[in-house]
Every structure is written in structure tokens, then in C-alpha cells.
Scaffold this active site. Structure first.
Site, short mmCIF file in Angstrom:
data_model
loop_
_atom_site.label_atom_id
_atom_site.label_comp_id
_atom_site.label_asym_id
_atom_site.label_seq_id
_atom_site.Cartn_x
_atom_site.Cartn_y
_atom_site.Cartn_z
N LYS A 1 -4.48 6.14 1.69
CA LYS A 1 -3.71 6.62 0.53
C LYS A 1 -3.35 5.45 -0.38
O LYS A 1 -3.53 4.30 -0.01
CB LYS A 1 -2.46 7.36 1.01
CG LYS A 1 -1.52 6.50 1.83
CD LYS A 1 -0.45 7.34 2.50
CE LYS A 1 0.37 6.50 3.44
NZ LYS A 1 1.79 6.68 3.38
N TYR B 1 10.59 -18.39 -19.44
CA TYR B 1 11.71 -17.57 -19.91
C TYR B 1 13.01 -17.97 -19.22
O TYR B 1 13.06 -18.12 -17.99
CB TYR B 1 11.45 -16.09 -19.62
CG TYR B 1 10.42 -15.47 -20.55
CD1 TYR B 1 10.64 -15.43 -21.92
CD2 TYR B 1 9.26 -14.92 -20.03
CE1 TYR B 1 9.68 -14.85 -22.77
CE2 TYR B 1 8.31 -14.34 -20.87
CZ TYR B 1 8.53 -14.31 -22.24
OH TYR B 1 7.60 -13.75 -23.07
C1 LIG Z 1 2.27 9.96 8.01
C2 LIG Z 1 1.76 8.56 8.03
N1 LIG Z 1 0.97 8.16 9.03
C3 LIG Z 1 0.49 6.90 9.09
C4 LIG Z 1 0.79 5.97 8.11
C5 LIG Z 1 0.24 4.58 8.22
O1 LIG Z 1 1.28 3.64 8.41
P1 LIG Z 1 0.97 2.08 8.54
O2 LIG Z 1 0.42 1.66 7.23
O3 LIG Z 1 2.30 1.48 8.82
O4 LIG Z 1 -0.01 1.93 9.63
C6 LIG Z 1 1.61 6.35 7.06
C7 LIG Z 1 1.97 5.36 6.03
O5 LIG Z 1 3.01 5.28 5.48
C8 LIG Z 1 2.11 7.68 7.01
O6 LIG Z 1 2.91 8.09 6.02
#
Ligand SMILES: Cc1ncc(COP(=O)(O)O)c(C=O)c1O
Length: 358
Positions: A35, A255
Site C-alpha cells: 500500500k 531561511y
Molecule cells: C493491516 C496491516 N497489516 C500489515 C501491515 C504491515 O505492517 P509493517 O509495515 O509494519 O510490516 C500494515 C501496515 O500498516 C497493516 O495496516
């Protein structure tokens, strides 16, 4: 084209980190979390490099669509399911699996009259108090979901760990126990672990693990680097020097003039700034690498530029590469200096930064 700021993505490191996740997970299947544009690494190239994963997890429909548009046919899971009933046909056309975390989503599936059969993941809230159903409702809700005409097979079961990055916090053990108890009489496959679960909580492995940050070579644990965990950093963020000058003793840089030269000092200006995702929360003294040596930020980060104290690198010249993070300069260290987590720095790399795959 003068997009000097570039993020180099090491696809062999992605593959190596996926293998590390597999080895650490004791045979569990891998749902690679890609994601947020694969944590800033580019969702399509990252997914291609991670094609050895058993599934991809995304948070938005557009992310699932990007995978399909790129021609990839792997299993894709929408970690937050659909937000509105109108999205169900699109999820069906993308052949996405759905997390179901709310009564609204359950009712949407009960009312769904299309021909698609969704694989669903019932999300149980074992203590994070974010998304998911109370553990005591798991059995009844699993039956309701299984009875939906639009649902294929037995629902799968998942929960999310709130504190797995704190390796001695008993809360994780409590969450795992609550999940086990709530799902004891259910048949579906299970998923609990994020990266910290994969690396530090073997009891959380179950059927599927959901690593994200570790795939990008970054540690989920504060105070530890990915390299120390046997991971390889994937992204190197770099730019180049576009000016070098000598600021006389007493001269103020940038700045607000928050950095003053205590003696005549060679200052380099590199073409990267907070407009590229190099957060302004980093202050004077933050290290960068030039010619393999450490220079430091001098003064505030601007939108497009940073100013560097080059006094330790007398041979630095216009055109030299400046590395902001990556191999030899862990993003974890910069996140700590910026008062944030590496996830935020990686996700914050903006569209202006040119992505290069190696
Ligand atoms: C439901 C869920 N599973 C897994 C993950 C993966 O987490 P990580 O990046 O800490 O491995 C996330 C990330 O936020 C998540 O929201």
C-alpha cells in the site's frame, strides 16, 4: 530535464528481503504489503520485484487497480475492504479479496446480488481499537459471512498487532491469545503478523504473514537498523550539488539564518528539499554522504534545496552526488532525528523525485 532528486530502487534487495521474510516466517504464506505506493517505492515495480509473494495487500481500490492494469494476476487483498457499496462491483472486476471489519461492510455483502464470489477476511479487533469486530462476536459474524451468496468458502480470519515493535511488551501475547480464543472453533485460514510479528513474535505467524516495512529493508523496531536484522535497504534517495561557495565567518545560511559559519566555510547547495519529501523536521547537523564521506546540513531545509557544510570534504564539486538516505545512511537514523518513523519518510517521497530501478 533537471529532476536532480532521485530514488534508486534496488529490486534485488526487495527480492532478498522477501526471502528473509519467508525464512523468518516458518512456512507461512506471504501477503506482501504494498500500500501507499509500496511505502513510496513505486507500487508496480515493487509488486513486480515481489512477484514471489503469495498475495499483495493494499489499502485503496486504486492500488488494486494499478496492479491489475500492470497485468499482474496475483491475489490482491483490500486491507480495509470497500468503503461504499458502489465500490463492490469494481472490487469484483479487479478480483480483489475483501477485509470485512464493520457491520456496514457485512450488510453490503449480505445485500450484494452480483455474480462474483469474494474471498473475505473477517477482521477481529484484539486490542488495537482501530478496525475490526469484538472477539466475542467472531463466531456469529463468521457464520453470517459464510452464509452470504457473494462469499466464497469459509471466511479467513485476521487481526492486527498494535505493539509488536515493542519486543518485550506483553500486549502482543495478549492479542495473540485473544485471537486464538475467539477463533478456536473456526476453520478459516488466519493472519496476524506484520513485520515486527514476523521478526520477533513466532507465535503470531499462523497461516499468512503480512510484512510491509521489512520488505523495503527497514527495521520495524526503534533503535535497530534493517541491516542489523539481515535486511537490505531498497531505496537510496539522492540528489546532486548544484552550487558550492565559501561563506565567510559570521555569515548566516538559509531561511531564518539559523546556522552561522563560525569560520570561513565551504557550503554546498543540493537540489532536494521538503518538496521532494526530505522532511523539514531534519535540522542542522543531519548527515548526508558526498564522495563517501559525511557532510552535514547547515541551516533549514527549503522546498527545493538544502545547504551543506562541506568542510570535511574539500574536494566536493558541483555535480557530485549527495545521498540523503540508503546504504550507509539508514533511513531509520534520519527518522529518529526527525522525530518520526521511517515509514513516514519513505511514504513521503513525492512525485517530483525520479524513480530509477536497478
Ligand atoms: C493491516 C496491516 N497489516 C500489515 C501491515 C504491515 O505492517 P509493517 O509495515 O509494519 O510490516 C500494515 C501496515 O500498516 C497493516 O495496516
Amino acid at each position: 530535464m533537471n529532476r536532480a532528486a532521485r530514488a534508486t530502487i534496488d529490486t534485488s534487495a526487495l527480492r532478498a528481503n522477501l526471502n528473509a521474510a519467508k525464512e523468518a516466517s516458518g512456512g507461512a504464506r506471504i501477503m506482501a504489503v504494498i500500500k501507499a505506493n509500496a511505502y513510496g517505492h513505486g507500487i508496480v515495480p515493487a509488486a513486480r520485484a515481489l512477484s514471489g509473494a503469495d498475495a499483495f495487500a493494499v489499502a485503496r481500490m486504486e492500488e488494486a487497480a494499478a496492479i491489475r492494469e500492470a497485468g499482474m494476476e496475483q491475489v490482491v487483498i483490500l486491507l480495509e475492504g470497500v468503503f461504499h457499496a458502489e465500490q463492490i462491483p469494481q472490487a469484483a472486476s479487479l478480483d480483489a479479496e475483501l477485509v470485512v471489519h464493520s457491520h456496514e461492510q457485512l450488510e453490503m455483502l449480505e445485500q450484494y446480488s452480483g455474480s462474483h464470489r469474494f474471498r473475505v477476511w473477517l477482521k477481529i479487533d484484539t486490542g488495537m481499537n482501530r478496525l475490526g469486530f469484538p472477539p466475542e462476536d467472531a463466531v456469529e459474524l463468521e457464520r453470517r459471512l459464510a452464509a452470504c451468496a457473494g462469499v466464497a468458502g469459509r471466511p479467513r480470519l485476521m487481526t492486527h498487532l498494535a505493539s509488536a515493535d515493542l519486543q518485550t511488551d506483553p500486549f502482543t501475547t495478549d492479542q495473540i491469545r485473544r485471537f486464538r480464543e475467539a477463533t478456536a472453533e473456526l476453520k478459516g485460514e488466519r493472519s496476524i503478523a506484520n513485520s515486527a510479528g514476523v521478526l520477533a513474535w513466532p507465535d503470531s505467524h499462523s497461516d499468512w504473514v503480512r510484512p510491509g516495512i521489512m520488505l523495503y529493508g527497514v527495521s520495524p523496531f526503534e533503535g535497530r537498523s534493517g541491516e542489523g536484522l539481515g535486511l537490505r535497504p531498497v531505496m537510496t534517495l539522492a540528489s546532486e550539488l548544484i552550487a558550492v561557495k565559501t561563506v565567510p565567518a559570521g555569515g548566516r545560511v538559509g531561511y531564518g539564518g539559523v546556522w552561522t559559519a563560525s569560520r570561513d566555510t565551504r557550503i554546498g547547495v543540493a537540489a532536494i528539499g521538503y518538496g521532494d519529501g526530505y522532511t523539514r523536521h531534519l535540522g542542522s547537523g543531519t548527515p548526508v554522504l558526498v564522495r563517501g564521506k559525511t557532510a552535514t546540513l547547515a541551516g533549514r531545509i527549503s522546498m527545493d534545496l538544502i545547504t551543506l557544510n562541506l568542510e570535511e570534504i574539500p574536494d566536493a564539486r558541483v555535480g557530485d552526488e549527495v545521498i540523503l538516505w540508503g546504504t550507509g545512511l539508514p533511513v531509520e537514523n534520519l527518522a529518529r532525528k526527525a522525530g518520526t518513523i521511517p515509514y513516514e519518510l519513505l511514504c513521503g517521497v513525492t512525485q517530483r523525485v525520479a524513480m530509477r530501478l536497478v
